[in-house]
Design a protein around this motif. Structure first.
Motif, PDB file in Angstrom:
ATOM      1  N   GLU A 129       1.217  -1.518   0.035  1.00 52.43           N
ATOM      2  CA  GLU A 129       0.024   0.065   0.104  1.00 52.43           C
ATOM      3  C   GLU A 129       0.891   1.206   0.071  1.00 52.43           C
ATOM      4  OE1 GLU A 129      -4.795  -1.674   2.059  1.00 52.43           O
ATOM      5  OE2 GLU A 129      -2.949  -0.516   2.419  1.00 52.43           O
ATOM      6  N   ILE A 143     -11.575   5.648   0.966  1.00 56.73           N
ATOM      7  CA  ILE A 143     -11.830   4.814  -0.105  1.00 56.73           C
ATOM      8  C   ILE A 143     -12.876   4.042  -0.577  1.00 56.73           C
ATOM      9  CG2 ILE A 143     -10.605   2.876  -1.784  1.00 56.73           C
ATOM     10  CD1 ILE A 143      -7.674   3.899  -1.080  1.00 56.73           C
ATOM     11  N   PRO A 144     -13.454   3.099   0.466  1.00 61.16           N
ATOM     12  CA  PRO A 144     -14.936   3.157   0.072  1.00 61.16           C
ATOM     13  C   PRO A 144     -15.910   3.992  -0.437  1.00 61.16           C
ATOM     14  CG  PRO A 144     -13.612   1.929   1.837  1.00 61.16           C
ATOM     15  CD  PRO A 144     -12.617   2.750   1.949  1.00 61.16           C
ATOM     16  N   MET A 241      -5.841  -4.337   5.985  1.00 61.42           N
ATOM     17  CA  MET A 241      -5.514  -3.434   4.567  1.00 61.42           C
ATOM     18  C   MET A 241      -6.455  -3.360   4.115  1.00 61.42           C
ATOM     19  SD  MET A 241      -2.159  -5.657   3.328  1.00 61.42           S
ATOM     20  CE  MET A 241      -2.049  -4.678   1.602  1.00 61.42           C
ATOM     21  N   ILE A 242      -7.357  -2.015   3.738  1.00 65.27           N
ATOM     22  CA  ILE A 242      -8.636  -1.826   3.460  1.00 65.27           C
ATOM     23  C   ILE A 242      -8.533  -3.012   1.636  1.00 65.27           C
ATOM     24  CG2 ILE A 242      -7.653  -0.161   1.352  1.00 65.27           C
ATOM     25  CD1 ILE A 242     -11.020   0.195   3.600  1.00 65.27           C
ATOM     26  N   THR A 243      -7.705  -3.155   1.385  1.00 63.50           N
ATOM     27  CA  THR A 243      -8.080  -3.957   0.119  1.00 63.50           C
ATOM     28  C   THR A 243      -8.462  -4.827   0.302  1.00 63.50           C
ATOM     29  OG1 THR A 243      -5.676  -4.764  -0.220  1.00 63.50           O
ATOM     30  CG2 THR A 243      -6.115  -2.547  -1.529  1.00 63.50           C
ATOM     31  N   GLU A 244      -8.361  -5.423   1.461  1.00 61.25           N
ATOM     32  CA  GLU A 244      -8.891  -6.806   1.417  1.00 61.25           C
ATOM     33  C   GLU A 244     -10.409  -6.492   2.660  1.00 61.25           C
ATOM     34  OE1 GLU A 244      -7.005 -10.612   2.734  1.00 61.25           O
ATOM     35  OE2 GLU A 244      -5.437 -10.362   1.818  1.00 61.25           O
ATOM     36  N   MET A 245     -11.463  -5.488   2.252  1.00 59.09           N
ATOM     37  CA  MET A 245     -12.598  -5.363   2.983  1.00 59.09           C
ATOM     38  C   MET A 245     -12.921  -6.149   1.457  1.00 59.09           C
ATOM     39  SD  MET A 245     -14.702  -1.399   3.919  1.00 59.09           S
ATOM     40  CE  MET A 245     -15.964  -1.743   4.467  1.00 59.09           C
ATOM     41  N   LYS A 246     -13.869  -6.893   2.647  1.00 60.40           N
ATOM     42  CA  LYS A 246     -14.770  -8.308   1.045  1.00 60.40           C
ATOM     43  C   LYS A 246     -15.815  -7.050   0.857  1.00 60.40           C
ATOM     44  CE  LYS A 246     -12.880 -11.177   3.530  1.00 60.40           C
ATOM     45  NZ  LYS A 246     -11.733 -11.505   2.752  1.00 60.40           N
ATOM     46  N   TYR A 248     -17.121  -3.277  -0.682  1.00 58.48           N
ATOM     47  CA  TYR A 248     -16.826  -2.046  -0.236  1.00 58.48           C
ATOM     48  C   TYR A 248     -17.802  -0.852   0.094  1.00 58.48           C
ATOM     49  CZ  TYR A 248     -12.145  -0.739  -1.399  1.00 58.48           C
ATOM     50  OH  TYR A 248     -10.854  -1.577  -1.488  1.00 58.48           O
TER      51      TYR A 248
ATOM     52  N   SER B  65     -12.396   1.522  -6.410  1.00 61.68           N
ATOM     53  CA  SER B  65     -13.143   2.758  -5.845  1.00 61.68           C
ATOM     54  C   SER B  65     -11.370   3.966  -5.547  1.00 61.68           C
ATOM     55  CB  SER B  65     -13.735   2.366  -5.015  1.00 61.68           C
ATOM     56  OG  SER B  65     -14.292   3.578  -3.896  1.00 61.68           O
ATOM     57  N   TYR B  66     -11.675   4.717  -5.273  1.00 65.54           N
ATOM     58  CA  TYR B  66     -10.663   5.515  -4.814  1.00 65.54           C
ATOM     59  C   TYR B  66     -11.070   6.995  -4.585  1.00 65.54           C
ATOM     60  CZ  TYR B  66     -12.390   8.942  -8.435  1.00 65.54           C
ATOM     61  OH  TYR B  66     -13.191   9.605  -9.550  1.00 65.54           O
ATOM     62  N   VAL B  67     -10.226   7.871  -4.302  1.00 69.75           N
ATOM     63  CA  VAL B  67      -9.512   9.258  -3.603  1.00 69.75           C
ATOM     64  C   VAL B  67      -8.444   9.296  -4.332  1.00 69.75           C
ATOM     65  CG1 VAL B  67     -11.332   8.770  -1.043  1.00 69.75           C
ATOM     66  CG2 VAL B  67      -8.323   8.626  -1.139  1.00 69.75           C
ATOM     67  N   VAL B  84      -7.847   1.514  -5.646  1.00 66.37           N
ATOM     68  CA  VAL B  84      -7.477   0.409  -5.661  1.00 66.37           C
ATOM     69  C   VAL B  84      -8.691  -0.704  -6.484  1.00 66.37           C
ATOM     70  CG1 VAL B  84      -9.348  -1.790  -4.182  1.00 66.37           C
ATOM     71  CG2 VAL B  84      -8.177   0.159  -3.244  1.00 66.37           C
ATOM     72  N   MET B  92      -8.109  -7.769  -5.019  1.00 66.61           N
ATOM     73  CA  MET B  92      -7.882  -6.701  -5.455  1.00 66.61           C
ATOM     74  C   MET B  92      -7.238  -6.016  -5.474  1.00 66.61           C
ATOM     75  SD  MET B  92     -11.886  -4.500  -4.745  1.00 66.61           S
ATOM     76  CE  MET B  92     -11.720  -5.195  -2.790  1.00 66.61           C
ATOM     77  N   MET B  94      -4.343  -1.743  -4.697  1.00 68.22           N
ATOM     78  CA  MET B  94      -4.175  -0.622  -4.448  1.00 68.22           C
ATOM     79  C   MET B  94      -2.764  -0.661  -5.468  1.00 68.22           C
ATOM     80  SD  MET B  94      -3.205   1.712  -0.947  1.00 68.22           S
ATOM     81  CE  MET B  94      -4.965   1.015  -0.366  1.00 68.22           C
TER      82      MET B  94
END
Lengths: 380, 141
Positions: A129, A143-144, A241-246, A248, B65-67, B84, B92, B94
């Protein structure tokens, strides 16, 4: 409703909140602890259980002069204090200790004696990340949101309204950092942090602390303060890690922790009079209202727009103004618990006090939507 | 050019970074349950099997998604997206989106993307993504 798991007999924040360059993080812990002890007429010698996050509880025990028989250093981010309440209740029931001190102190703004959160370059977060230059919470926790907004048709105005409504509550609190009324237009023209998030949609960065004293429901009657009963708890973890949030569009950690808390309390959503949902950023209460089952997926923004969480609404939420307006030192959970205790004691400031409120649900989050802790409190 | 903290590979991730340096993007495939995962680990988080192998990706992805970060580091250029993407293979990851204006109008959710490789040190090459079919700018970031 089930029998109480434990009772909160002492609760206090630091003597001052906000910008405190004259106090170290350790001294914020101590100030909050001494205030909570004074609140219920105890001294450090009366404490035999200690729990905190961020600061090492051994350092805190040494500093305060406490000799514990039970220690909890659980640190899963800003909801750690919700888990400390749950763990303290279990420890008291298991007779590992009788009187637990839970503290939080954080020099989040002034960074005096601060214990920084670091991400090593060889960790998975560091490897996969940090190379893309997120600047921590404001660019990871958020991010989500765009996926959620596209899925449910939620707008930037809807995000701004979360701040606007919570500012109405903050206006009743003399200690809130941001108290003046604010409009949706003012939020939407405030400084851009990480699109679609403007600075008034983001939590504060301030200094402060808080502490709780927890004991058994039986002993609680012996204290000078009105006891607040802990009747349900829940906790969970989804990811770091936010990428592993099932998904969003929904928080699994919120749902698992919330469902466990409602089940252990033996209550229905309709029984809840007061709600605190950790608002690191303006989208988090939307996820929280849906994950906790107060509304269906996609309905939270409309629920807030209809005034249900505002003063006079049927589900008063974030009645201190939240982390966006009241106080946020980096780990906000303690301040949500403090407000819920005030509400259940009937000691919230005039205007903010929810009349006849008997049950409060406090929802905490940690990391970037990754962890959750839920506490259900009841008026005695 | 934007430069974040450089990754330090570990024994269980070095293969991923060695492949990236060759211009290959991989995820992890489980031979026991067919699960696919990222970041890599020497087992499958779906079923617990250690029977996992590297799966070379097509490089195709969509913007999930992104910011757009406006807190730009001192040595960085203008606001930039922290994004992402969902890889065609499922997981997914980053990334940054390159060869594309960093604006809400240009960065449309679900837009088709393709991987490009940004060599940032002798050992580290970061996979980044650009709009599918975009002309190469000659610089990846």
């Amino acid at each position: 409703m089930t029998r109480p798991l434990a009772s909160i007999v002492g609760a206090a924040e630091t003597t001052r909140l906000g910008v405190l360059p004259d106090m170290s993080e350790l001294d914020l812990h101590a100030d909050a602890a001494l205030n909570a002890l004074a609140d219920c007429g105890l001294t450090p010698a009366d404490i035999d259980g200690i729990a905190t996050a961020g600061e090492n509880p051994a350092m805190l025990a040494q500093y305060l002069g406490i000799t514990p028989t039970w220690v909890d250093a659980t640190n899963i981010g800003g909801c750690s204090f919700m888990t400390h309440v749950a763990h303290a209740a279990a420890a008291i029931q298991a007779r590992l200790c009788r009187t637990v001190l839970i503290t939080h102190g954080e020099s989040g703004r002034s960074r005096v004696g601060n214990v920084p959160w670091t991400v090593p370059a060889h960790s998975l977060m560091g490897q996969f990340e940090l190379g893309y230059t997120p600047t921590m919470a404001a660019t990871l926790f958020t991010i989500p949101a765009l996926r959620y907004m596209k899925t449910f048709g939620v707008t930037e105005e809807d995000l701004a309204r979360v701040t606007v409504v919570q500012r109405q509550w903050a206006g009743f609190h003399p200690r809130a950092f941001r108290r003046d009324p604010v409009t949706i237009d003012q939020v939407l023209t405030s400084r851009m942090i990480a699109w679609p998030f403007r600075i008034l949609m983001c939590c504060l960065v301030t200094d402060g602390g808080g502490a709780l004293i927890v004991t058994s429901p039986e002993r609680a009657a012996d204290f000078p303060t009105r006891p607040v009963d802990v009747i349900g708890t829940g906790e969970s973890v989804e990811h770091l890690m936010i990428t592993e949030m099932k998904e969003y569009t929904a928080s699994r950690a919120f749902k698992v922790a919330g469902d466990a808390a409602f089940a252990s309390a033996g209550i229905a959503r309709a029984d809840v009079d007061h709600l605190m949902i950790y608002d690191a950023f303006a989208h988090v209460p939307l996820y929280g209202l849906e994950a906790l089952g107060f509304v269906k997926p996609g309905e939270a923004a409309g629920f807030i727009a209809d005034g249900h969480t505002a003063p006079g609404g049927r589900l008063p939420m974030n009645t201190n103004g939240g982390g966006i307006n009241y106080m946020h030192s980096g780990m906000y959970g303690m301040y949500a618990l403090q407000e819920a205790v005030r509400q259940m004691r009937g000691t919230a400031p005039a205007g903010a006090q929810v009349q006849d409120a008997k049950i409060s649900v406090v929802q905490g989050v940690g990391g970037m939507f990754g962890t959750a802790g839920t506490v259900v409190l009841a008026r005695r | 050019m934007l430069r974040g903290t450089l990754p330090e590979p570990t024994p269980s991730t070095a293969w991923f970074w060695e492949a990236a340096a060759r211009g290959e993007l991989h995820v992890q495939a489980c031979d026991a349950c067919d699960g696919r995962h990222f970041p890599p680990r020497p087992f499958c988080p779906s079923c617990g099997s250690r029977d996992v192998t590297a799966l070379r990706c097509s490089g195709r992805a969509t913007l999930h998604s992104y910011v757009i970060n406006h807190m730009v580091p001192k040595d960085g250029d203008g606001p930039y997206a922290v994004a992402v993407v969902r890889l065609e293979e499922g997981p997914m990851m980053m990334t940054n989106i390159v060869d594309c204006p960093q604006t809400p109008e240009a960065l449309m959710l679900d837009m088709a993307l393709e991987v490009v490789f940004d060599r940032v040190s002798d050992t580290i090459t970061l996979p980044k993504f650009r709009p599918a079919g975009a002309a190469a700018s000659g610089e990846a970031a």
